[in-house]
Scaffold this active site. Structure first.
Site, short mmCIF file in Angstrom:
data_model
loop_
_atom_site.label_atom_id
_atom_site.label_comp_id
_atom_site.label_asym_id
_atom_site.label_seq_id
_atom_site.Cartn_x
_atom_site.Cartn_y
_atom_site.Cartn_z
N ASP A 28 -6.89 2.71 7.37
CA ASP A 28 -5.62 2.88 7.57
C ASP A 28 -5.72 4.66 7.56
O ASP A 28 -6.88 5.20 7.80
CB ASP A 28 -4.50 2.53 6.66
CG ASP A 28 -4.75 2.93 5.14
OD1 ASP A 28 -5.58 3.73 4.89
OD2 ASP A 28 -4.04 2.63 4.29
N ARG A 46 -4.50 -4.29 6.99
CA ARG A 46 -5.70 -3.15 7.41
C ARG A 46 -6.86 -3.80 8.03
O ARG A 46 -7.69 -3.39 9.09
CB ARG A 46 -5.75 -2.35 6.24
CG ARG A 46 -4.75 -1.44 6.01
CD ARG A 46 -5.04 -0.72 4.93
NE ARG A 46 -4.99 -1.38 3.54
CZ ARG A 46 -5.90 -1.05 2.72
NH1 ARG A 46 -6.82 -0.37 2.49
NH2 ARG A 46 -5.67 -1.70 1.54
N ASP A 78 0.71 -1.00 0.05
CA ASP A 78 0.07 -0.04 -0.10
C ASP A 78 0.76 1.31 0.07
O ASP A 78 2.09 1.20 0.44
CB ASP A 78 -0.97 0.05 1.12
CG ASP A 78 -1.97 -0.99 1.10
OD1 ASP A 78 -2.50 -1.37 0.06
OD2 ASP A 78 -2.54 -1.36 2.32
N TYR A 136 5.46 -8.71 8.84
CA TYR A 136 5.36 -7.34 8.99
C TYR A 136 5.18 -6.88 10.26
O TYR A 136 4.92 -7.58 11.30
CB TYR A 136 3.81 -6.78 8.45
CG TYR A 136 3.43 -7.18 7.05
CD1 TYR A 136 3.67 -6.17 6.11
CD2 TYR A 136 2.96 -8.51 6.83
CE1 TYR A 136 3.26 -6.37 4.66
CE2 TYR A 136 2.39 -8.63 5.11
CZ TYR A 136 2.84 -7.76 4.61
OH TYR A 136 2.46 -7.97 3.13
#
Length: 284
Positions: free
Chosen positions: A92, A184, A50, A78
């Site tokens: 987000d 997300r 993203d 992550y």
């Protein structure tokens, strides 16, 4: 940083290039920039990041583009931050907060206990602000028109999910997950489980399979390899986007947040300077 020098790469024949993606860049932005800088004919990325995520983006060139599917299928790792007590439509910082709820009553034990149901195989619904296709259109195209659409849930695997810092309203995490996992969405679902809502404020992809962000090159290092243009070939000026064109990455809200933060810092610095100067005498 990789022990292999960029100068040793044979991009035309085929290479797997690890890059540390800058904040606000789309994955397509990076591919286009590298392709133009190094004049590579055949290049693609192995897994989208993203715009508001940073970290490992893998580019494959030449014959190595045949390995893209294989690389994409590997597990991902992550790190990042959830903000409890607030939700956004994009899950987000790409969009503005649309709901706020109390979170101060939550204990560390309650927050850590909420992790367990997300381990293993779970059902997850991708965000509407995503590249998932709905009737031939990207979901984010529908979302940015202010429209709604139904997205089907899918099975993903969360192999590891640990909280590395709790400083309400912020919660830092590390996860290891399967292909197709939306962090997300995990932020949204984690907030639902706690009853206060949450959204993602920071995301770094640290690993894909055995490839690690520590071995990645910066975009600046890659651009520095730009070869000189052949003699007699003039530079083609970059075509600028019209000022009225929509923001491709949909980052107006994020840009506004950054501007507000900068203004607050400047105001604070100015106030400190005035305080240090002490009182001034009024004119007689």
């Amino acid at each position: 940083m990789s022990t292999k020098s960029l100068a040793d790469f044979d991009f035309e024949t085929g290479e797997v290039l690890l890059l540390d993606k800058p904040l606000t860049w789309t994955s397509f932005d990076v591919v286009r920039k590298v392709k133009n800088a190094l004049r590579i004919k055949k290049i693609g990325h192995a897994g989208t990041l993203d715009p508001l995520a940073t970290g490992l983006l893998i580019l494959c060139t030449g014959r190595k583009t045949k390995e893209i599917d294989q690389i994409q299928a590997q597990e991902k790792e992550y790190t990042g931050t959830f903000r409890l007590g607030e939700t956004t439509p994009s899950f987000d910082l790409e969009t503005a907060v649309d709901m706020a709820r109390p979170y101060a009553h939550l204990t560390e034990e309650q927050i850590r206990a909420a992790v367990t149901p997300f381990l293993g195989l779970i059902q997850q619904t991708p965000p509407l602000f995503s590249a998932v296709k709905i009737d031939g259109k990207r979901a984010y195209e529908i979302a940015r028109q202010g429209l709604d659409a139904e997205i089907k849930s899918k099975t993903v695997e969360i192999k590891a999910f640990e909280l590395t810092r709790i400083a309400l309203p912020e919660v830092d995490f590390r996860i290891v997950c399967s292909k197709g996992t939306y962090v997300r969405s995990l932020a949204r679902d984690f907030g639902v489980a706690l009853g206060c809502g949450a959204h993602l404020t920071r995301l770094v992809r640290t690993r894909i399979g055995e490839f690690r962000v520590e071995d990645a090159f910066s975009l600046e290092a890659i651009q520095a390899l730009r070869p000189p243009r052949p003699e007699g070939e003039s530079d083609i000026p970059r075509r600028e986007r019209p000022k009225t064109a929509p923001n491709r990455a949909g980052l107006q809200y994020f840009a506004a947040l950054q501007a507000d933060a900068l203004a607050a810092k400047e105001h604070q610095a100015a106030a400190g300077t005035a305080a240090d100067a002490g009182p001034t005498e009024a004119p007689e």
